[in-house]
Design a protein around this motif. Structure first.
Motif, PDB file in Angstrom:
ATOM      1  N   SER A 121      -5.264  -7.571   1.695  1.00 30.69           N
ATOM      2  CA  SER A 121      -6.148  -6.489   1.248  1.00 30.69           C
ATOM      3  C   SER A 121      -6.348  -5.464   2.359  1.00 30.69           C
ATOM      4  N   GLY A 169       0.814  -1.212   0.000  1.00 30.68           N
ATOM      5  CA  GLY A 169       0.000   0.000   0.000  1.00 30.68           C
ATOM      6  C   GLY A 169       0.844   1.257   0.000  1.00 30.68           C
ATOM      7  N   GLY A 173      -8.157  -0.237  -2.464  1.00 28.64           N
ATOM      8  CA  GLY A 173      -8.270  -0.843  -1.149  1.00 28.64           C
ATOM      9  C   GLY A 173      -9.713  -1.101  -0.759  1.00 28.64           C
ATOM     10  N   ALA A 229      -5.412  -1.463   2.111  1.00 28.85           N
ATOM     11  CA  ALA A 229      -6.442  -0.459   2.374  1.00 28.85           C
ATOM     12  C   ALA A 229      -6.048   0.440   3.542  1.00 28.85           C
TER      13      ALA A 229
END
Length: 446
Positions: free
Chosen positions: A364, A314, A330, A368
């Motif tokens: 994930s 990220g 995200g 995010a």
């Protein structure tokens, strides 16, 4: 708007910067006292045969983390005695809070729980208060020390350090308590706070740019409340409250104009899908027939590494593409991975499948979280960094926790497959809001 880097190589190179690497040690310092005043402390109390009802009341210590927004304006407006003069405002508050945590942990280690339980409770409250204050100061420091496009990487390193400290304050303390005793373990944790202290002393103080508009806003708010003329002590106190607490709200709404309400809605909704699902995760694994050991092995091992990988990815995505596109990505993948849990509920229990789903969920969630922290960081004004970020972080979790509170009823009524499908659906408003804000930003630039 955040700048982006021109290549993937440059995007990954952000993790070689000293200020980014320094967040590992500050994250370690922030995470260490959290377990020591919650789950680890509960284990110590239980081991000393303290009643379960009393242990339950000790959980109220954690309220300090939820209400830190109440004293965040103090961190923004006032200087910590002596330390801020020597180190600057942000580092002064960080070091003062770290010293407070270390002294509190050491004092806890010296108590006899059979005769000094009330003193233990007050010291736990003190440590939690100092720890929450440290969180406020570190968040403000992190936001002010680097540009917005680096915030994702800063978040990734912070999470890495935080997770390491949770392991030390959890499993590490248990090992020491088993072979020595709880007092020695807590003394060791007090000493471990020196990691954050050294990092604070070596870190540079952020350069804060004065915003002339802030002074005008504060004056206008004072006039609106009729506080600008009086010189009495109550009026001076009310002016301070107006400048420190009310003006940050006013500044945010003036700066963001028509998008202010959309932004606040996004903050409230972005983590809702993830948090609502997480409440029922462990009961779901048990209901599938997995053993406690299987659950611990998969969630701790895969959970740890995949979360770190996710936040690191990220951070790179934010550096490479800016904030909004990773933020949208995200939101989409967090909602989508909830559907994997729905599929798992309908499939035959399999440990490999469980590991795959948990890996996808943590990956994930990490992506995010890095994008979202970068987004929240960019929303603050340097005059009110601590106050505004504390407000955003409170708004980020409160609605999601309220929704999560009915998760058990939904599972009981409709089953796990339907519940996880529902948790994916409640992620759609966040996706829509990100798209609306992206379009609004594009329109304003044209």
């Amino acid at each position: 708007m955040a700048e982006t880097v021109s290549s993937w190589r440059n995007a990954f190179s952000i993790y070689t910067r000293s200020r980014v690497l320094g967040m590992i040690f500050l994250g370690f310092s922030a995470g260490l006292p959290f377990s020591l005043t919650s789950s680890t402390l509960s284990a110590w109390l239980a081991d000393e045969d303290v009643s379960l009802s009393v242990i339950g009341y000790f959980s109220l210590v954690g309220v300090a983390y939820s209400v830190k927004v109440l004293w965040a304006p103090v961190v923004d407006r006032l200087a910590f005695p002596l330390l801020c003069r020597l180190l600057g405002k942000r580092r002064g508050w960080m070091l003062g809070a770290q010293i407070g945590v270390a002294l509190g942990l050491f004092a806890m280690s010296e108590l006899d729980l059979h005769h000094q339980l009330s003193q233990m409770a007050w010291l736990a409250v003190w440590v939690a208060f100092c720890s929450a204050t440290q969180d406020v100061a570190i968040d403000a420091y992190r936001i002010e020390i680097v540009a917005p496009e680096i915030q994702g990487a800063m978040a990734a390193m912070y999470v890495f350090g935080y997770r390491l400290s949770l392991l030390l304050a959890g499993a590490g303390v248990f090992y020491v308590a088993e072979y020595q005793n709880w007092s020695v373990a807590y003394q060791g944790m007090a000493l471990a706070m020196s990691v954050g202290m050294v990092a604070t002393l070596l870190a540079p103080e952020p350069h804060r740019v004065a915003d002339e508009r802030v002074g005008q806003i504060e004056q206008s708010v004072e006039v609106a409340f009729g506080l600008s003329e009086s010189r009495s002590l109550p009026a001076r106190l009310l002016r301070w409250f107006s400048d420190a607490v009310v003006s940050p709200f006013v500044e945010f709404f003036q700066r963001n104009a028509n998008n202010a309400v959309r932004i606040l809605l996004l903050i409230a909704l972005y983590k809702m899908s993830d948090i609502a699902m997480g409440v029922m995760a462990n009961p779901f694994y048990l209901a599938l027939g997995f053993s406690k050991k299987d659950i611990a092995d998969v969630t701790k091992v895969f959970g740890f590494f995949m979360t770190i990988a996710g936040t690191s990815i990220g951070g790179v995505l934010v550096a490479r593409f800016g904030i909004m596109r990773p933020l949208l990505f995200g939101a989409v993948i967090v909602a989508a991975t909830n559907l994997l849990f729905a599929a798992l509920a309908l499939a035959k229990p399999d440990i490999v499948l469980l590991a795959g789903v948990i890996s996808a969920d943590n990956l994930s969630g990490g992506i995010a979280s890095a994008a979202f922290i970068a987004y929240l960081s960019g929303l603050t004004n340097s005059a009110y960094t601590a106050t505004q970020y504390a407000l955003f972080s409170s708004l980020m979790t409160l609605p999601a926790k309220l929704i999560g509170s009915i998760s058990g009823d939904l599972v009981a009524e409709f089953g796990y497959a339907a519940f996880f499908s529902y948790s994916a659906v409640i992620g759609l408003p966040a996706i829509a809001l990100v798209i609306l804000l992206m379009r609004s930003s594009s329109s304003s630039q044209n």
